[in-house]
Motif scaffolding. Structure first.
Motif, PDB file in Angstrom:
ATOM      1  N   TYR A 181       0.857  -1.204   0.000  1.00 32.79           N
ATOM      2  CA  TYR A 181       0.000   0.000   0.000  1.00 32.79           C
ATOM      3  C   TYR A 181       0.891   1.250   0.000  1.00 32.79           C
ATOM      4  N   GLU A 182       1.921   1.188   0.815  1.00 35.13           N
ATOM      5  CA  GLU A 182       2.826   2.337   0.938  1.00 35.13           C
ATOM      6  C   GLU A 182       3.489   2.701  -0.389  1.00 35.13           C
ATOM      7  N   ILE A 183       3.835   1.677  -1.180  1.00 37.74           N
ATOM      8  CA  ILE A 183       4.520   1.976  -2.444  1.00 37.74           C
ATOM      9  C   ILE A 183       3.520   2.117  -3.609  1.00 37.74           C
ATOM     10  N   MET A 213      -6.706   0.856  24.904  1.00 35.36           N
ATOM     11  CA  MET A 213      -7.002   1.581  23.664  1.00 35.36           C
ATOM     12  C   MET A 213      -5.983   1.249  22.581  1.00 35.36           C
ATOM     13  N   SER A 214      -6.506   1.059  21.368  1.00 35.49           N
ATOM     14  CA  SER A 214      -5.657   0.780  20.213  1.00 35.49           C
ATOM     15  C   SER A 214      -5.805   1.916  19.196  1.00 35.49           C
ATOM     16  N   ALA A 215      -4.685   2.286  18.547  1.00 34.18           N
ATOM     17  CA  ALA A 215      -4.738   3.264  17.443  1.00 34.18           C
ATOM     18  C   ALA A 215      -3.726   2.844  16.387  1.00 34.18           C
ATOM     19  N   HIS A 273     -11.540   6.736  18.779  1.00 35.68           N
ATOM     20  CA  HIS A 273     -12.393   7.535  17.902  1.00 35.68           C
ATOM     21  C   HIS A 273     -11.676   7.932  16.601  1.00 35.68           C
ATOM     22  N   GLY A 274     -12.355   7.731  15.487  1.00 37.40           N
ATOM     23  CA  GLY A 274     -11.804   8.118  14.188  1.00 37.40           C
ATOM     24  C   GLY A 274     -11.008   7.020  13.510  1.00 37.40           C
ATOM     25  N   ASP A 275     -10.815   5.915  14.201  1.00 38.91           N
ATOM     26  CA  ASP A 275      -9.932   4.855  13.692  1.00 38.91           C
ATOM     27  C   ASP A 275     -10.717   3.565  13.481  1.00 38.91           C
ATOM     28  N   LEU A 276     -10.651   3.036  12.246  1.00 40.50           N
ATOM     29  CA  LEU A 276     -11.450   1.853  11.907  1.00 40.50           C
ATOM     30  C   LEU A 276     -10.650   0.556  11.942  1.00 40.50           C
ATOM     31  N   HIS A 277      -9.350   0.645  12.190  1.00 38.08           N
ATOM     32  CA  HIS A 277      -8.514  -0.565  12.189  1.00 38.08           C
ATOM     33  C   HIS A 277      -8.841  -1.401  13.423  1.00 38.08           C
ATOM     34  N   ASP A 278      -9.231  -2.662  13.204  1.00 40.24           N
ATOM     35  CA  ASP A 278      -9.608  -3.426  14.403  1.00 40.24           C
ATOM     36  C   ASP A 278      -8.941  -4.800  14.530  1.00 40.24           C
ATOM     37  N   ILE A 279      -8.083  -5.157  13.582  1.00 43.13           N
ATOM     38  CA  ILE A 279      -7.507  -6.509  13.644  1.00 43.13           C
ATOM     39  C   ILE A 279      -6.567  -6.660  14.847  1.00 43.13           C
TER      40      ILE A 279
HETATM   41 CO1  B1M Z   1      -4.967   1.291   7.050  1.00 42.39          CO
HETATM   42  N1  B1M Z   1      -3.310   2.235   7.448  1.00 42.39           N
HETATM   43  N2  B1M Z   1      -5.835   2.981   6.579  1.00 42.39           N
HETATM   44  N3  B1M Z   1      -6.497   0.197   6.647  1.00 42.39           N
HETATM   45  N4  B1M Z   1      -3.836  -0.203   7.298  1.00 42.39           N
HETATM   46  C1  B1M Z   1      -2.209   1.461   8.022  1.00 42.39           C
HETATM   47  C2  B1M Z   1      -2.282   1.481   9.544  1.00 42.39           C
HETATM   48  C3  B1M Z   1      -0.943   2.223   7.437  1.00 42.39           C
HETATM   49  C4  B1M Z   1       0.320   2.079   8.310  1.00 42.39           C
HETATM   50  C5  B1M Z   1      -0.693   1.762   5.985  1.00 42.39           C
HETATM   51  C6  B1M Z   1       0.521   2.386   5.370  1.00 42.39           C
HETATM   52  O1  B1M Z   1       0.494   3.535   4.990  1.00 42.39           O
HETATM   53  N5  B1M Z   1       1.610   1.627   5.305  1.00 42.39           N
HETATM   54  C7  B1M Z   1      -1.485   3.698   7.353  1.00 42.39           C
HETATM   55  C8  B1M Z   1      -1.322   4.546   8.620  1.00 42.39           C
HETATM   56  C9  B1M Z   1      -0.246   5.604   8.511  1.00 42.39           C
HETATM   57  C10 B1M Z   1      -0.159   6.336   9.806  1.00 42.39           C
HETATM   58  O2  B1M Z   1      -1.015   7.063  10.197  1.00 42.39           O
HETATM   59  N6  B1M Z   1       0.930   6.089  10.529  1.00 42.39           N
HETATM   60  C11 B1M Z   1      -2.964   3.452   7.045  1.00 42.39           C
HETATM   61  C12 B1M Z   1      -3.830   4.404   6.440  1.00 42.39           C
HETATM   62  C13 B1M Z   1      -3.172   5.697   5.974  1.00 42.39           C
HETATM   63  C14 B1M Z   1      -5.220   4.188   6.277  1.00 42.39           C
HETATM   64  C15 B1M Z   1      -6.270   5.155   5.677  1.00 42.39           C
HETATM   65  C16 B1M Z   1      -6.133   6.620   6.119  1.00 42.39           C
HETATM   66  C17 B1M Z   1      -6.200   4.984   4.148  1.00 42.39           C
HETATM   67  C18 B1M Z   1      -7.114   5.924   3.375  1.00 42.39           C
HETATM   68  O3  B1M Z   1      -8.315   5.860   3.489  1.00 42.39           O
HETATM   69  N7  B1M Z   1      -6.476   6.767   2.608  1.00 42.39           N
HETATM   70  C19 B1M Z   1      -7.602   4.536   6.171  1.00 42.39           C
HETATM   71  C20 B1M Z   1      -8.049   5.089   7.536  1.00 42.39           C
HETATM   72  C21 B1M Z   1      -9.431   4.606   7.945  1.00 42.39           C
HETATM   73  C22 B1M Z   1      -9.728   4.945   9.407  1.00 42.39           C
HETATM   74  O4  B1M Z   1      -9.334   4.206  10.274  1.00 42.39           O
HETATM   75  N8  B1M Z   1     -10.383   6.065   9.640  1.00 42.39           N
HETATM   76  C23 B1M Z   1      -7.199   3.097   6.329  1.00 42.39           C
HETATM   77  C24 B1M Z   1      -8.091   2.029   6.188  1.00 42.39           C
HETATM   78  C25 B1M Z   1      -7.751   0.700   6.309  1.00 42.39           C
HETATM   79  C26 B1M Z   1      -8.735  -0.441   6.018  1.00 42.39           C
HETATM   80  C27 B1M Z   1     -10.144  -0.154   6.545  1.00 42.39           C
HETATM   81  C28 B1M Z   1      -8.782  -0.633   4.525  1.00 42.39           C
HETATM   82  C29 B1M Z   1      -7.980  -1.667   6.683  1.00 42.39           C
HETATM   83  C30 B1M Z   1      -8.426  -1.969   8.139  1.00 42.39           C
HETATM   84  C31 B1M Z   1      -9.462  -3.068   8.237  1.00 42.39           C
HETATM   85  C32 B1M Z   1      -9.660  -3.545   9.645  1.00 42.39           C
HETATM   86  O5  B1M Z   1      -8.864  -3.347  10.549  1.00 42.39           O
HETATM   87  N9  B1M Z   1     -10.794  -4.190   9.851  1.00 42.39           N
HETATM   88  C33 B1M Z   1      -6.537  -1.169   6.758  1.00 42.39           C
HETATM   89  C34 B1M Z   1      -5.409  -2.021   6.960  1.00 42.39           C
HETATM   90  C35 B1M Z   1      -5.682  -3.501   6.888  1.00 42.39           C
HETATM   91  C36 B1M Z   1      -4.111  -1.520   7.209  1.00 42.39           C
HETATM   92  C37 B1M Z   1      -2.785  -2.305   7.364  1.00 42.39           C
HETATM   93  C38 B1M Z   1      -2.376  -2.796   5.980  1.00 42.39           C
HETATM   94  C39 B1M Z   1      -2.793  -3.498   8.294  1.00 42.39           C
HETATM   95  C40 B1M Z   1      -3.241  -3.217   9.743  1.00 42.39           C
HETATM   96  C41 B1M Z   1      -3.371  -4.546  10.459  1.00 42.39           C
HETATM   97  O6  B1M Z   1      -4.455  -5.058  10.620  1.00 42.39           O
HETATM   98  N10 B1M Z   1      -2.218  -5.158  10.833  1.00 42.39           N
HETATM   99  C42 B1M Z   1      -1.824  -1.168   7.936  1.00 42.39           C
HETATM  100  C43 B1M Z   1      -0.373  -1.327   7.501  1.00 42.39           C
HETATM  101  C44 B1M Z   1       0.464  -2.096   8.513  1.00 42.39           C
HETATM  102  O7  B1M Z   1       0.109  -2.200   9.668  1.00 42.39           O
HETATM  103  N11 B1M Z   1       1.598  -2.555   8.084  1.00 42.39           N
HETATM  104  C45 B1M Z   1      -2.564   0.072   7.625  1.00 42.39           C
HETATM  105  C46 B1M Z   1      -2.175  -6.482  11.473  1.00 42.39           C
HETATM  106  C47 B1M Z   1      -2.365  -6.332  12.994  1.00 42.39           C
HETATM  107  C48 B1M Z   1      -2.264  -7.697  13.670  1.00 42.39           C
HETATM  108  O8  B1M Z   1      -1.321  -5.505  13.458  1.00 42.39           O
HETATM  109  O9  B1M Z   1      -2.910  -3.612  14.021  1.00 42.39           O
HETATM  110  O10 B1M Z   1      -0.387  -3.287  14.202  1.00 42.39           O
HETATM  111  P1  B1M Z   1      -1.579  -4.163  14.311  1.00 42.39           P
HETATM  112  O11 B1M Z   1      -1.652  -4.709  15.814  1.00 42.39           O
HETATM  113  C49 B1M Z   1      -0.541  -5.244  16.481  1.00 42.39           C
HETATM  114  C50 B1M Z   1       0.239  -4.210  17.322  1.00 42.39           C
HETATM  115  O12 B1M Z   1       0.182  -2.901  16.780  1.00 42.39           O
HETATM  116  C51 B1M Z   1      -0.335  -4.351  18.689  1.00 42.39           C
HETATM  117  O13 B1M Z   1      -0.674  -5.720  18.782  1.00 42.39           O
HETATM  118  C52 B1M Z   1      -1.124  -6.200  17.519  1.00 42.39           C
HETATM  119  C53 B1M Z   1      -0.688  -7.629  17.345  1.00 42.39           C
HETATM  120  O14 B1M Z   1       0.635  -7.854  17.687  1.00 42.39           O
HETATM  121  N12 B1M Z   1      -1.509  -3.584  19.123  1.00 42.39           N
HETATM  122  C54 B1M Z   1      -1.703  -3.358  20.441  1.00 42.39           C
HETATM  123  C55 B1M Z   1      -2.544  -3.083  18.437  1.00 42.39           C
HETATM  124  N13 B1M Z   1      -3.413  -2.517  19.277  1.00 42.39           N
HETATM  125  C56 B1M Z   1      -2.939  -2.678  20.524  1.00 42.39           C
HETATM  126  C57 B1M Z   1      -3.441  -2.297  21.779  1.00 42.39           C
HETATM  127  C58 B1M Z   1      -2.693  -2.617  22.920  1.00 42.39           C
HETATM  128  C59 B1M Z   1      -1.477  -3.270  22.811  1.00 42.39           C
HETATM  129  C60 B1M Z   1      -0.971  -3.670  21.587  1.00 42.39           C
HETATM  130  O15 B1M Z   1      -3.085  -2.300  24.155  1.00 42.39           O
HETATM  131  C61 B1M Z   1      -4.350  -1.755  24.356  1.00 42.39           C
END
Ligand code: B1M
Length: 209
Positions: free
Chosen positions: A51-53, A143-145, A96-102
């Protein structure tokens, strides 16, 4: 080979194939941890990189996320198995404002596996909902963001807990890819965890379980 095809099917967003692949891999002896860390999470990292590239767009990211969730649903009973019930009560949500839930779902599963009662508030959770959960008896607000832009909602939620007079009744923990322990200190959270298994250790520490 089986693991590589699951990895590819997550990237391609093929949820039924991911579900079937994870079931088959478990049946042939793969561990839930390997499937989680080396296959599903690694695939989502690759999706983020593409996505980034500019190789993938938001709709593809969304279907990949659904495919990953289909795999997680198969793993859930294994991740939560063996927990002793209700060692503590946690209310978890994506801010709030964040839809990422995996990631949030995964943290919730790990907590359940550690015998913690988890109330899942969902995603895009406004501060008032976290406050309500604290008033309803949660011991930990988690809370997650995933967006740098929504991290500010974590601070707003802590402020709302203070304003409602319940900040001293709960511990607040935060996490998510852009979040750091320095940020946790800065906003007055009680803890930060970089991943789901350390979140579960942190919760246990905070509630003395
Ligand atoms: Co979006 N997204 N996304 N996205 N997305 C990211 C986060 C991003 C890094 C992609 C990128 O540019 N490389 C980037 C964010 C940049 C930034 O702000 N730093 C991004 C963006 C920009 C966006 C949109 C703005 C895109 C747009 O519309 N132009 C938009 C925003 C929507 C919104 O939220 N308002 C958007 C939308 C989406 C989808 C809806 C399409 C989808 C989410 C679907 C869903 O979650 N149901 C999505 C996805 C899938 C991603 C990536 C590809 C994957 C996230 C994920 O699920 N990872 C992501 C890129 C990436 O992460 N490499 C990206 C797998 C998951 C297991 O990991 O969530 O990190 P993660 O959780 C980890 C740890 O972080 C931690 O534990 C987990 C497991 O080890 N953790 C916690 C998480 N929460 C925790 C809470 C805790 C402790 C640990 O304590 C409470």
């Amino acid at each position: 080979m089986e693991l590589e095809s699951i990895y590819q099917n997550v990237i391609d967003g093929n949820a039924p194939a991911v579900q079937a692949g994870v079931q088959a891999a478990l049946a042939s002896g793969a561990s839930a941890d390997t499937l989680l860390q080396d296959t599903l999470i690694r695939a989502m990292q690759e999706v983020g990189r593409r996505y980034e590239i500019g190789d993938l767009y938001v709709p593809e990211m969304l279907i990949a996320a659904r495919a990953m969730q289909a795999g997680l649903n198969v793993l859930k009973p294994l991740l939560v198995a063996g927990g002793v019930q209700a060692a503590g009560r946690v209310a978890i949500g994506t801010v709030h404002g964040d839809l990422h839930d995996i990631g949030k779902n995964l943290v919730g599963m790990m907590l359940e596996g550690a015998g913690i009662e988890v109330k899942d508030l969902g995603n895009d959770v406004p501060p008032e909902k976290f406050v309500q959960a604290a008033q309803d008896g949660a011991q930990i607000i988690a809370m997650s963001a995933l967006l740098t832009t929504t991290m500010a909602s974590m601070k707003k939620t802590i402020d709302a807990l203070e304003k409602a007079g319940v900040r001293n009744k709960v511990k607040v923990i935060i996490g998510g890819a852009p979040v750091t322990s320095a940020y946790a200190k800065q906003i007055g959270a009680d803890g930060y965890a970089p991943d789901a298994s350390s979140a579960s250790r942190l919760v246990k520490e905070l509630i003395g379980a």
